[in-house]
Write a protein that holds these residues in place. Structure first.
Motif, mmCIF file in Angstrom:
data_model
loop_
_atom_site.group_PDB
_atom_site.id
_atom_site.type_symbol
_atom_site.label_atom_id
_atom_site.label_comp_id
_atom_site.label_asym_id
_atom_site.label_seq_id
_atom_site.Cartn_x
_atom_site.Cartn_y
_atom_site.Cartn_z
ATOM 1 N N ASN A 33 12.892 11.287 -15.317
ATOM 2 C CA ASN A 33 13.461 10.659 -14.118
ATOM 3 C C ASN A 33 12.398 10.399 -13.066
ATOM 4 O O ASN A 33 12.415 9.370 -12.399
ATOM 5 N N LYS A 34 11.461 11.355 -12.934
ATOM 6 C CA LYS A 34 10.387 11.158 -11.953
ATOM 7 C C LYS A 34 9.454 10.034 -12.393
ATOM 8 O O LYS A 34 8.983 9.243 -11.576
ATOM 9 N N ALA A 35 9.185 9.955 -13.701
ATOM 10 C CA ALA A 35 8.355 8.851 -14.217
ATOM 11 C C ALA A 35 9.046 7.515 -13.961
ATOM 12 O O ALA A 35 8.411 6.525 -13.588
ATOM 13 N N ASN A 36 10.372 7.511 -14.144
ATOM 14 C CA ASN A 36 11.164 6.322 -13.860
ATOM 15 C C ASN A 36 11.050 5.928 -12.392
ATOM 16 O O ASN A 36 10.902 4.752 -12.062
ATOM 17 N N ILE A 52 1.287 9.159 -6.257
ATOM 18 C CA ILE A 52 1.491 10.593 -6.008
ATOM 19 C C ILE A 52 2.575 11.141 -6.936
ATOM 20 O O ILE A 52 2.410 12.192 -7.571
ATOM 21 N N VAL A 53 3.678 10.404 -7.058
ATOM 22 C CA VAL A 53 4.791 10.877 -7.892
ATOM 23 C C VAL A 53 4.338 11.037 -9.342
ATOM 24 O O VAL A 53 4.545 12.086 -9.962
ATOM 25 N N ILE A 54 3.681 10.002 -9.904
ATOM 26 C CA ILE A 54 3.334 10.073 -11.327
ATOM 27 C C ILE A 54 2.226 11.107 -11.571
ATOM 28 O O ILE A 54 2.235 11.803 -12.595
ATOM 29 N N LEU A 66 0.820 -1.208 0.000
ATOM 30 C CA LEU A 66 0.000 0.000 0.000
ATOM 31 C C LEU A 66 0.857 1.263 0.000
ATOM 32 O O LEU A 66 0.607 2.200 -0.767
ATOM 33 N N VAL A 67 1.893 1.278 0.855
ATOM 34 C CA VAL A 67 2.746 2.464 0.980
ATOM 35 C C VAL A 67 3.436 2.758 -0.358
ATOM 36 O O VAL A 67 3.390 3.892 -0.856
ATOM 37 N N PHE A 68 4.021 1.723 -0.974
ATOM 38 C CA PHE A 68 4.732 1.946 -2.232
ATOM 39 C C PHE A 68 3.767 2.355 -3.348
ATOM 40 O O PHE A 68 4.091 3.197 -4.189
ATOM 41 N N LEU A 69 2.556 1.779 -3.346
ATOM 42 C CA LEU A 69 1.563 2.167 -4.354
ATOM 43 C C LEU A 69 1.185 3.637 -4.190
ATOM 44 O O LEU A 69 1.115 4.383 -5.174
ATOM 45 N N LEU A 70 0.943 4.047 -2.946
ATOM 46 C CA LEU A 70 0.550 5.438 -2.679
ATOM 47 C C LEU A 70 1.620 6.405 -3.168
ATOM 48 O O LEU A 70 1.321 7.370 -3.882
ATOM 49 N N VAL A 71 2.891 6.149 -2.797
ATOM 50 C CA VAL A 71 3.961 7.073 -3.194
ATOM 51 C C VAL A 71 4.094 7.090 -4.720
ATOM 52 O O VAL A 71 4.227 8.155 -5.333
ATOM 53 N N SER A 72 4.010 5.899 -5.353
ATOM 54 C CA SER A 72 4.120 5.826 -6.809
ATOM 55 C C SER A 72 3.036 6.656 -7.493
ATOM 56 O O SER A 72 3.310 7.428 -8.418
ATOM 57 N N ALA A 105 1.216 5.060 -21.648
ATOM 58 C CA ALA A 105 1.907 4.135 -20.734
ATOM 59 C C ALA A 105 1.800 4.647 -19.293
ATOM 60 O O ALA A 105 1.581 3.863 -18.367
ATOM 61 N N TYR A 106 1.934 5.972 -19.102
ATOM 62 C CA TYR A 106 1.865 6.529 -17.747
ATOM 63 C C TYR A 106 0.430 6.521 -17.221
ATOM 64 O O TYR A 106 0.198 6.362 -16.031
ATOM 65 N N ARG A 107 -0.524 6.698 -18.131
ATOM 66 C CA ARG A 107 -1.930 6.616 -17.709
ATOM 67 C C ARG A 107 -2.235 5.220 -17.185
ATOM 68 O O ARG A 107 -2.907 5.056 -16.161
#
Lengths: 167, 167
Positions: free
Chosen positions: A136-139, A30-32, A22-28, A55-57
Protein backbone atom coordinates in the motif's frame (compact mmCIF):
# COMPACT_ATOMS: atom_id res chain seq x y z
CA UNK A 1 11.37 38.17 -37.74
CA UNK A 2 13.07 36.97 -34.57
CA UNK A 3 10.51 35.90 -31.98
CA UNK A 4 11.10 37.27 -28.48
CA UNK A 5 12.53 34.71 -26.05
CA UNK A 6 9.63 35.34 -23.65
CA UNK A 7 7.58 32.52 -22.18
CA UNK A 8 3.87 32.26 -22.85
CA UNK A 9 2.61 31.81 -19.32
CA UNK A 10 3.34 34.08 -16.39
CA UNK A 11 6.61 33.07 -14.69
CA UNK A 12 4.75 33.04 -11.37
CA UNK A 13 2.38 30.33 -12.63
CA UNK A 14 5.36 28.40 -14.01
CA UNK A 15 7.05 28.71 -10.60
CA UNK A 16 3.99 27.42 -8.71
CA UNK A 17 3.81 24.37 -11.00
CA UNK A 18 7.54 23.65 -10.50
CA UNK A 19 7.23 23.91 -6.71
CA UNK A 20 4.21 21.57 -6.70
CA UNK A 21 6.16 19.05 -8.82
CA UNK A 22 9.04 19.29 -6.35
CA UNK A 23 6.83 18.77 -3.27
CA UNK A 24 5.15 15.65 -4.67
CA UNK A 25 8.50 14.24 -5.84
CA UNK A 26 10.04 14.77 -2.40
CA UNK A 27 7.17 13.07 -0.55
CA UNK A 28 7.13 10.19 -3.07
CA UNK A 29 10.88 9.60 -2.70
CA UNK A 30 10.67 9.69 1.11
CA UNK A 31 7.75 7.24 1.18
CA UNK A 32 9.36 4.67 -1.14
CA UNK A 33 12.83 4.94 0.41
CA UNK A 34 11.66 4.49 4.02
CA UNK A 35 9.09 1.74 3.52
CA UNK A 36 10.04 -1.66 4.86
CA UNK A 37 8.15 -4.81 5.83
CA UNK A 38 8.90 -8.04 7.65
CA UNK A 39 7.64 -11.25 6.11
CA UNK A 40 7.41 -14.48 8.04
CA UNK A 41 8.47 -14.86 11.71
CA UNK A 42 11.32 -16.26 13.77
CA UNK A 43 14.14 -17.95 11.80
CA UNK A 44 12.33 -17.55 8.44
CA UNK A 45 11.86 -13.81 8.96
CA UNK A 46 12.75 -11.79 5.85
CA UNK A 47 13.05 -8.01 5.66
CA UNK A 48 11.48 -6.51 2.52
CA UNK A 49 12.72 -3.15 1.22
CA UNK A 50 12.09 -1.16 -1.92
CA UNK A 51 15.43 -2.23 -3.42
CA UNK A 52 14.30 -5.85 -3.52
CA UNK A 53 12.24 -4.85 -6.56
CA UNK A 54 13.67 -3.36 -9.74
CA UNK A 55 10.41 -1.49 -10.45
CA UNK A 56 10.67 0.38 -7.12
CA UNK A 57 14.36 1.10 -7.67
CA UNK A 58 13.51 2.69 -11.02
CA UNK A 59 10.69 4.63 -9.35
CA UNK A 60 13.12 6.01 -6.77
CA UNK A 61 15.71 6.85 -9.43
CA UNK A 62 13.11 8.70 -11.52
CA UNK A 63 12.03 10.64 -8.43
CA UNK A 64 15.58 11.60 -7.43
CA UNK A 65 16.55 12.71 -10.96
CA UNK A 66 13.25 14.62 -11.08
CA UNK A 67 14.10 16.44 -7.85
CA UNK A 68 17.50 17.50 -9.23
CA UNK A 69 16.10 18.76 -12.52
CA UNK A 70 13.09 20.50 -10.94
CA UNK A 71 15.29 22.21 -8.30
CA UNK A 72 17.43 23.64 -11.11
CA UNK A 73 14.39 24.80 -13.08
CA UNK A 74 12.83 26.30 -9.93
CA UNK A 75 16.01 28.30 -9.32
CA UNK A 76 15.95 29.61 -12.92
CA UNK A 77 12.26 30.52 -12.61
CA UNK A 78 12.84 32.34 -9.30
CA UNK A 79 15.61 34.28 -11.04
CA UNK A 80 13.16 35.11 -13.83
CA UNK A 81 10.39 36.17 -11.45
CA UNK A 82 12.70 38.40 -9.43
CA UNK A 83 14.64 40.03 -12.30
CA UNK A 84 12.10 39.78 -15.13
CA UNK A 85 14.78 38.28 -17.38
CA UNK A 86 15.07 34.76 -18.67
CA UNK A 87 18.57 33.28 -18.75
CA UNK A 88 19.83 32.55 -22.24
CA UNK A 89 17.54 32.94 -25.23
CA UNK A 90 16.10 30.61 -27.82
CA UNK A 91 18.73 28.00 -27.01
CA UNK A 92 17.55 27.89 -23.42
CA UNK A 93 13.92 27.65 -24.55
CA UNK A 94 14.85 24.60 -26.59
CA UNK A 95 16.67 23.07 -23.62
CA UNK A 96 13.59 23.66 -21.44
CA UNK A 97 11.43 22.00 -24.06
CA UNK A 98 13.48 18.82 -24.35
CA UNK A 99 14.30 18.71 -20.63
CA UNK A 100 10.68 19.05 -19.56
CA UNK A 101 9.58 16.48 -22.12
CA UNK A 102 12.22 13.97 -21.04
CA UNK A 103 11.47 14.51 -17.35
CA UNK A 104 7.73 14.07 -17.80
CA UNK A 105 8.33 10.78 -19.67
CA UNK A 106 10.67 9.61 -16.92
CA UNK A 107 8.18 10.39 -14.15
CA UNK A 108 5.32 8.81 -16.13
CA UNK A 109 7.27 5.60 -16.67
CA UNK A 110 8.46 5.58 -13.04
CA UNK A 111 4.91 5.79 -11.74
CA UNK A 112 3.65 3.25 -14.30
CA UNK A 113 6.39 0.73 -13.45
CA UNK A 114 5.53 1.09 -9.76
CA UNK A 115 1.81 0.65 -10.38
CA UNK A 116 2.38 -2.21 -12.83
CA UNK A 117 4.19 -4.25 -10.20
CA UNK A 118 2.17 -3.21 -7.13
CA UNK A 119 -1.31 -3.77 -8.53
CA UNK A 120 -0.63 -7.39 -9.47
CA UNK A 121 1.48 -8.17 -6.37
CA UNK A 122 -1.38 -6.83 -4.25
CA UNK A 123 -3.85 -9.20 -5.92
CA UNK A 124 -1.48 -12.11 -5.41
CA UNK A 125 -0.44 -11.32 -1.84
CA UNK A 126 -2.12 -13.28 0.91
CA UNK A 127 -3.39 -12.00 4.24
CA UNK A 128 0.07 -11.08 5.55
CA UNK A 129 -0.81 -7.63 6.87
CA UNK A 130 2.81 -6.41 6.94
CA UNK A 131 3.29 -7.22 3.24
CA UNK A 132 -0.07 -5.60 2.44
CA UNK A 133 0.98 -2.43 4.25
CA UNK A 134 4.31 -2.42 2.35
CA UNK A 135 2.49 -2.71 -0.98
CA UNK A 136 0.00 0.00 0.00
CA UNK A 137 2.85 2.38 0.78
CA UNK A 138 4.54 1.53 -2.54
CA UNK A 139 1.20 2.24 -4.21
CA UNK A 140 1.00 5.60 -2.42
CA UNK A 141 4.53 6.48 -3.58
CA UNK A 142 3.58 5.60 -7.18
CA UNK A 143 0.43 7.74 -6.89
CA UNK A 144 2.45 10.70 -5.60
CA UNK A 145 4.93 10.24 -8.43
CA UNK A 146 1.99 10.18 -10.85
CA UNK A 147 0.72 13.53 -9.49
CA UNK A 148 4.24 14.95 -9.88
CA UNK A 149 4.16 13.65 -13.49
CA UNK A 150 0.88 15.54 -14.15
CA UNK A 151 2.52 18.80 -12.99
CA UNK A 152 5.65 18.10 -15.04
CA UNK A 153 3.42 17.45 -18.08
CA UNK A 154 1.85 20.89 -17.53
CA UNK A 155 5.37 22.40 -17.44
CA UNK A 156 6.11 20.52 -20.65
CA UNK A 157 3.01 22.00 -22.35
CA UNK A 158 4.10 25.48 -21.24
CA UNK A 159 7.62 25.02 -22.59
CA UNK A 160 6.19 23.69 -25.88
CA UNK A 161 4.14 26.85 -26.35
CA UNK A 162 7.22 28.92 -25.55
CA UNK A 163 9.13 27.35 -28.44
CA UNK A 164 10.21 29.84 -31.07
CA UNK A 165 8.18 29.37 -34.25
CA UNK A 166 10.45 27.92 -36.89
CA UNK A 167 9.61 28.97 -40.41
CA UNK B 1 1.19 38.45 -37.84
CA UNK B 2 -0.71 35.18 -38.42
CA UNK B 3 1.69 32.23 -38.64
CA UNK B 4 1.03 29.85 -41.53
CA UNK B 5 -0.61 26.56 -40.49
CA UNK B 6 2.21 24.61 -42.12
CA UNK B 7 4.08 21.86 -40.32
CA UNK B 8 7.80 22.14 -39.67
CA UNK B 9 8.96 18.76 -40.94
CA UNK B 10 8.26 17.30 -44.35
CA UNK B 11 4.90 15.45 -44.37
CA UNK B 12 6.70 12.44 -45.85
CA UNK B 13 8.98 12.18 -42.81
CA UNK B 14 5.94 12.59 -40.55
CA UNK B 15 4.20 9.81 -42.46
CA UNK B 16 7.15 7.41 -42.16
CA UNK B 17 7.25 7.97 -38.38
CA UNK B 18 3.49 7.34 -38.11
CA UNK B 19 3.72 4.13 -40.13
CA UNK B 20 6.64 2.89 -38.00
CA UNK B 21 4.63 3.62 -34.82
CA UNK B 22 1.72 1.67 -36.28
CA UNK B 23 3.81 -1.36 -37.25
CA UNK B 24 5.41 -1.69 -33.80
CA UNK B 25 2.04 -1.20 -32.07
CA UNK B 26 0.44 -3.90 -34.21
CA UNK B 27 3.18 -6.46 -33.53
CA UNK B 28 3.18 -5.61 -29.80
CA UNK B 29 -0.61 -6.06 -29.54
CA UNK B 30 -0.49 -9.37 -31.44
CA UNK B 31 2.33 -10.72 -29.25
CA UNK B 32 0.68 -9.85 -25.93
CA UNK B 33 -2.82 -10.94 -26.99
CA UNK B 34 -1.76 -14.35 -28.27
CA UNK B 35 0.72 -15.33 -25.56
CA UNK B 36 -0.41 -18.11 -23.24
CA UNK B 37 1.32 -20.51 -20.90
CA UNK B 38 0.37 -23.61 -18.95
CA UNK B 39 1.56 -23.83 -15.37
CA UNK B 40 1.58 -27.10 -13.44
CA UNK B 41 0.42 -30.44 -14.86
CA UNK B 42 -2.54 -32.80 -14.65
CA UNK B 43 -5.38 -31.74 -12.34
CA UNK B 44 -3.47 -28.67 -11.03
CA UNK B 45 -2.85 -27.39 -14.55
CA UNK B 46 -3.58 -23.65 -14.88
CA UNK B 47 -3.71 -21.66 -18.12
CA UNK B 48 -1.99 -18.28 -17.91
CA UNK B 49 -3.07 -15.50 -20.26
CA UNK B 50 -2.27 -11.82 -20.49
CA UNK B 51 -5.62 -10.87 -18.93
CA UNK B 52 -4.64 -12.55 -15.67
CA UNK B 53 -2.45 -9.50 -15.03
CA UNK B 54 -3.76 -5.94 -14.87
CA UNK B 55 -0.42 -4.56 -16.10
CA UNK B 56 -0.64 -6.58 -19.34
CA UNK B 57 -4.31 -5.61 -19.80
CA UNK B 58 -3.31 -1.95 -19.57
CA UNK B 59 -0.46 -2.59 -22.00
CA UNK B 60 -2.88 -4.11 -24.52
CA UNK B 61 -5.38 -1.27 -24.03
CA UNK B 62 -2.67 1.34 -24.62
CA UNK B 63 -1.57 -0.50 -27.77
CA UNK B 64 -5.10 -0.77 -29.17
CA UNK B 65 -5.94 2.90 -28.49
CA UNK B 66 -2.58 3.78 -30.02
CA UNK B 67 -3.42 1.84 -33.19
CA UNK B 68 -6.75 3.69 -33.55
CA UNK B 69 -5.21 7.11 -33.04
CA UNK B 70 -2.18 6.44 -35.26
CA UNK B 71 -4.36 5.03 -38.08
CA UNK B 72 -6.37 8.27 -38.03
CA UNK B 73 -3.24 10.42 -38.04
CA UNK B 74 -1.71 8.31 -40.82
CA UNK B 75 -4.81 8.86 -42.96
CA UNK B 76 -4.60 12.63 -42.39
CA UNK B 77 -0.90 12.65 -43.23
CA UNK B 78 -1.47 10.62 -46.43
CA UNK B 79 -4.12 13.20 -47.38
CA UNK B 80 -1.57 15.95 -46.71
CA UNK B 81 1.19 14.25 -48.72
CA UNK B 82 -1.08 13.64 -51.70
CA UNK B 83 -2.87 17.00 -51.80
CA UNK B 84 -0.28 19.24 -50.17
CA UNK B 85 -2.96 20.64 -47.83
CA UNK B 86 -3.37 20.09 -44.14
CA UNK B 87 -6.92 19.61 -42.89
CA UNK B 88 -8.12 22.42 -40.64
CA UNK B 89 -5.73 25.12 -39.49
CA UNK B 90 -4.36 26.22 -36.16
CA UNK B 91 -7.12 24.36 -34.34
CA UNK B 92 -6.03 21.12 -35.93
CA UNK B 93 -2.39 21.85 -35.07
CA UNK B 94 -3.41 22.22 -31.42
CA UNK B 95 -5.36 18.96 -31.55
CA UNK B 96 -2.30 17.19 -33.04
CA UNK B 97 -0.14 18.62 -30.28
CA UNK B 98 -2.33 17.44 -27.38
CA UNK B 99 -3.23 14.17 -29.09
CA UNK B 100 0.38 13.23 -29.81
CA UNK B 101 1.42 14.21 -26.30
CA UNK B 102 -1.35 12.18 -24.67
CA UNK B 103 -0.67 9.17 -26.89
CA UNK B 104 3.07 9.20 -26.20
CA UNK B 105 2.38 9.30 -22.43
CA UNK B 106 -0.07 6.43 -22.77
CA UNK B 107 2.40 4.26 -24.73
CA UNK B 108 5.24 5.13 -22.31
CA UNK B 109 3.17 4.15 -19.26
CA UNK B 110 1.90 1.01 -21.01
CA UNK B 111 5.43 -0.17 -21.74
CA UNK B 112 6.65 0.81 -18.26
CA UNK B 113 3.79 -1.02 -16.50
CA UNK B 114 4.56 -4.12 -18.55
CA UNK B 115 8.29 -3.94 -17.79
CA UNK B 116 7.65 -3.11 -14.11
CA UNK B 117 5.69 -6.32 -13.63
CA UNK B 118 7.67 -8.61 -15.96
CA UNK B 119 11.17 -7.80 -14.71
CA UNK B 120 10.36 -8.68 -11.10
CA UNK B 121 8.15 -11.67 -11.95
CA UNK B 122 11.00 -13.01 -14.08
CA UNK B 123 13.41 -12.79 -11.15
CA UNK B 124 10.91 -14.54 -8.88
CA UNK B 125 9.82 -17.24 -11.32
CA UNK B 126 11.32 -20.66 -10.85
CA UNK B 127 12.57 -23.04 -13.52
CA UNK B 128 9.11 -23.60 -15.06
CA UNK B 129 10.11 -23.14 -18.70
CA UNK B 130 6.56 -22.48 -19.88
CA UNK B 131 6.14 -19.60 -17.43
CA UNK B 132 9.58 -18.27 -18.37
CA UNK B 133 8.62 -18.29 -22.05
CA UNK B 134 5.35 -16.50 -21.23
CA UNK B 135 7.23 -13.78 -19.35
CA UNK B 136 9.81 -13.45 -22.13
CA UNK B 137 7.04 -12.89 -24.66
CA UNK B 138 5.40 -10.32 -22.38
CA UNK B 139 8.80 -8.66 -22.13
CA UNK B 140 9.10 -8.61 -25.92
CA UNK B 141 5.64 -7.04 -26.24
CA UNK B 142 6.64 -4.33 -23.73
CA UNK B 143 9.87 -3.70 -25.66
CA UNK B 144 7.94 -3.35 -28.94
CA UNK B 145 5.51 -0.96 -27.23
CA UNK B 146 8.49 1.01 -25.96
CA UNK B 147 9.87 1.36 -29.52
CA UNK B 148 6.40 2.52 -30.67
CA UNK B 149 6.53 5.06 -27.81
CA UNK B 150 9.89 6.41 -29.07
CA UNK B 151 8.37 7.02 -32.53
CA UNK B 152 5.26 8.61 -31.01
CA UNK B 153 7.53 10.88 -28.93
CA UNK B 154 9.22 11.97 -32.18
CA UNK B 155 5.77 12.75 -33.64
CA UNK B 156 5.02 14.71 -30.48
CA UNK B 157 8.23 16.77 -30.88
CA UNK B 158 7.24 17.51 -34.50
CA UNK B 159 3.74 18.63 -33.53
CA UNK B 160 5.19 20.81 -30.75
CA UNK B 161 7.39 22.64 -33.25
CA UNK B 162 4.37 23.06 -35.54
CA UNK B 163 2.47 24.94 -32.82
CA UNK B 164 1.58 28.47 -33.79
CA UNK B 165 3.66 30.94 -31.80
CA UNK B 166 1.36 32.66 -29.34
CA UNK B 167 2.31 36.22 -28.54
Amino acid sequence: MAPPPSTVVSPVVALVIRVLTLVFLLVSVIVIATTTATSGAGPTEVKIKFDDFYAYRYMLAAGVIGIGYTLLQTAFTIFQVSTGNRLGGDGFTLLDFYGDKALSYMLATGAAAGFGLTVDLNRGSGSDSDTKSFLNKANAAAALLFIAFIFSAVSSVFSSFSLPKRT
